[in-house]
Design an enzyme around this catalytic site. Structure first.
Site, mmCIF file in Angstrom:
data_model
loop_
_atom_site.group_PDB
_atom_site.id
_atom_site.type_symbol
_atom_site.label_atom_id
_atom_site.label_comp_id
_atom_site.label_asym_id
_atom_site.label_seq_id
_atom_site.Cartn_x
_atom_site.Cartn_y
_atom_site.Cartn_z
ATOM 1 N N SER A 167 -9.033 -0.098 -5.289
ATOM 2 C CA SER A 167 -9.128 -0.273 -3.812
ATOM 3 C C SER A 167 -10.070 -0.230 -3.129
ATOM 4 O O SER A 167 -11.478 -1.267 -3.145
ATOM 5 C CB SER A 167 -8.400 1.217 -3.060
ATOM 6 O OG SER A 167 -8.201 0.864 -1.740
ATOM 7 N N LYS B 74 0.628 -1.404 -0.119
ATOM 8 C CA LYS B 74 0.254 0.102 -0.181
ATOM 9 C C LYS B 74 1.514 0.950 -0.172
ATOM 10 O O LYS B 74 1.262 1.806 0.959
ATOM 11 C CB LYS B 74 -0.981 0.009 2.008
ATOM 12 C CG LYS B 74 -2.481 1.074 1.382
ATOM 13 C CD LYS B 74 -3.195 0.601 -0.197
ATOM 14 C CE LYS B 74 -3.948 1.079 -0.100
ATOM 15 N NZ LYS B 74 -5.475 0.908 -0.630
#
Length: 631
Positions: free
Chosen positions: A416, A210
């Site tokens: 996401s 991430k």
């Protein structure tokens, strides 16, 4: 009892004179107002009459010259789009992907369309998934026997993917074309923020991949970020080379070698980019625009009155012609399309953004409409707020519970939060070059205590508990507060992976292996079970119709469920889009200023991070599912 005021003769004279002047002023203003209103109505009526759609003549050339950004959904209202076209505001222009595809597919069956001239110089770069859908449509058009002639002055590699689908590709002798590959580079601010300004950024996340927060805490990309980015980018790039090679009847290795030896090859061509492109067989010839238009006039029907010199129709004109043929009352069962494009934020959002409330309302409208039998959710989003994403996901689940199939069609980007709203669909389609995944959660809190110390400013006070004022960025962060935030982020990640596991019928451990914030191409996501099928919007529509048992294409209607423009916006768009309205705006600075003020604004497009930081609900902590991916 009040007695009336008695005025002298002089006062009475001036009062009477004032009343007469006041009456005359109101009368003149009213005459001007009704005169202007009548003038506008007359222009609109005349414009409507002058804008009648004329039938298409035989042997017409369709000129496809899209300008602006290729989008799933317009981000401005009809009036503002018409004004942008008339005033030449290129930066505000947009082309809907669905319209471009509709025109190409219709031309394939239209006996009046003899060939297509393709100009993509002014089409702004976009994702490769959308471009590949257009390229596939052009390839189908070419296979039907309709000739495509492409011309460009300067072509980027995004635009060239479309131009390469033509039978003949011509480049201006003074133009250029370079294939350079894919790159993704960002600025990193750690040194500037921490050492120069004294701003400490506290990051809370799950997953080593991430990488959205890395620019604020590092001076360069982490090895994990480089590994993940290069993995999916190489997949997209190799597919791009294969697409070009297939269209131009070349070898992908030959194209790659031309890029690797660019300095030597360009030097051998005397620094001439156009000549180098010809030598590389990327184009078929070097011609000016006038020479190409003369060529098309010879092959088609010359028309001295046409701007191009040959019988032709542009994209807007052809779309208007197609719209005029639509049935006013179509009672066929419907497959509804709901577009989710842009960042996902809370509440009501305008077109081009995804609102937790507004997009959920569109899905609910499709659920409550008895004529809608199935829904396709078209997703092109990097994600955003977790709660807003969950609001939309719940509506997808509610549609399925109501017995209406839901199929997701991923566009350029569905990562996401964009994946969060997709995961519960009956089927997920993606282009092989779609960017998806990035299943992860992060939080980020800056702290300016050291910044204020440098200028002699300090924060102090009292609170009733140890956490009162604990989220104030002007105070040092208590480690206990960091522990609280990390627990929230951990819980958000567990929710994300848990919901994906339930939706995809997989163990949580299996989802965690392909999650942890890592980004995948559409093809890679399919291999890992995050996507079901590879295909574009048409494949998703056909799947949804099949699940609803609607029969073959033509037996059902495809309808986009969108927020309708106001009557005033439609009126102004009709006026501004007409010939007379365009002439008035073009030739009058005053008219341009008045129209700009009168037309409804689409709303300020605030950046996602700025809105998220505002936290209008008063919550000191907000989990985000956002992917800063793309190129």
């Amino acid at each position: 009892m009040n007695q009336p005021v008695r005025r002298g003769p002089i006062a009475a004279f001036f009062v009477g004179l004032w009343d007469v002047m006041n009456f005359t002023r109101r009368l003149i203003v009213n005459f001007l107002f009704f005169g202007l209103l009548l003038f506008v109505v007359m222009i609109f009526v005349i414009a409507a009459g002058s804008g009648a759609i004329k039938p298409l003549s035989e042997r017409t050339t369709l000129v496809l010259a899209p300008e602006g950004r290729l989008v799933e959904q317009y981000s401005a209202d009809p009036a503002m789009r018409a004004l942008a076209r008339m005033t030449g505001d290129k930066g505000a222009q947009e082309v809907q992907l669905r319209d471009l595809l509709r025109a190409i597919d219709a031309a394939r069956e239209d006996k009046h369309i003899e060939r297509v001239m393709l100009r993509v110089d002014k089409l702004q770069p976009t994702g490769y998934a959308s471009l590949r859908e257009v390229a596939d449509a052009l390839a189908r058009l070419r296979q039907s026997g309709k000739q495509i002639v492409a011309f460009g002055e300067n072509l980027g590699q995004h635009q060239y993917l479309l131009a390469a689908q033509a039978d003949e590709v011509y480049l201006d002798p003074m133009g250029g074309l370079i294939l350079e590959g894919l790159g993704r580079y960002r600025q990193y601010y750690r040194q500037g923020l921490q050492e120069k300004l004294g701003v400490d950024v506290h990051v809370f996340k799950v997953g080593e991949y991430k990488s959205a927060v890395e620019p604020f805490i590092l001076d360069a990309a982490s090895p994990e970020a480089k590994e993940a980015d290069l993995y999916w980018m190489n997949d997209v790039w190799q597919r791009y080379l294969a697409d070009i090679a297939k269209a131009r009847k070349l070898e992908a290795a030959q194209l790659a070698a031309g890029i690797d030896t660019l300095p030597e090859g360009l030097a051998a061509a005397g620094g001439d980019l156009a000549r180098f492109a010809l030598q590389q067989k990327l184009v078929d010839g070097l011609k000016t625009q006038e020479e190409v238009e003369n060529l098309l006039a010879e092959r088609g029907v010359a028309d001295a009155d046409a701007e191009t010199g040959f019988r032709s129709i542009g994209l807007d004109g052809y779309l208007a012609l197609l719209d005029s043929k639509r049935l006013p009352l179509d009672k066929r069962p419907q497959v509804a399309v709901v577009v989710a494009e842009g960042e996902i934020t809370d509440g009501e959002q305008p077109a081009g953004r995804v609102g937790g409330v507004s997009t959920a309302a569109l899905l609910r409208e499709a659920r409550d409409d008895d004529d809608v039998k199935a829904v396709v959710l078209r997703v092109d989003s990097p994600g955003g707020g977790v709660y807003a994403s969950e609001q939309i996901r719940r509506e997808v689940a509610a549609l399925k519970e109501a017995g209406k199939p839901v199929v997701v069609s991923m566009g350029d980007l569905a990562a996401s939060g964009g994946y969060w709203i997709s995961m519960n669909a009956d089927r997920i389609y993606a282009d092989p070059s779609t960017i998806t995944g990035s299943i992860g959660i992060f939080g980020m809190i800056p702290n300016v205590t050291r910044t204020l110390d440098r200028i002699g400013v300090h924060t102090d006070g009292v609170g009733t508990t140890r956490f009162a004022g604990a989220f104030d960025i002007t105070r040092p962060m208590d480690p206990a507060v960091g522990s609280v935030i990390q627990s929230i982020i951990d819980k958000g990640y567990a929710d994300f992976t848990g919901k994906v596991a339930a939706a995809r019928n997989k163990p949580v451990e299996a989802i965690d292996e392909v999650a942890r914030g890592r980004v995948w191409s559409g093809a890679q996501a399919q291999e890992r079970g995050l996507v079901d099928e590879l295909g574009g919007l048409q494949a998703a529509l056909a799947d949804a119709a099949k699940r609803a048992r609607l029969g073959e294409a033509g037996k059902y209607r495809v309808r986009y469920v969108e927020k309708a423009p106001s009557p005033f916006a439609q009126f102004m768009a009709g006026l501004a889009g007409s010939r007379i309205g365009a002439l008035l705006v073009k030739d009058s600075d005053i008219a341009q200023a008045l129209l700009a003020r009168a037309m409804p604004e689409a709303g300020a497009q605030l950046r996602f991070v700025e809105e998220a930081a505002k936290s209008p609900d008063g919550s000191p902590v907000k989990a985000l599912a956002y992917c800063f991916c793309g190129f």
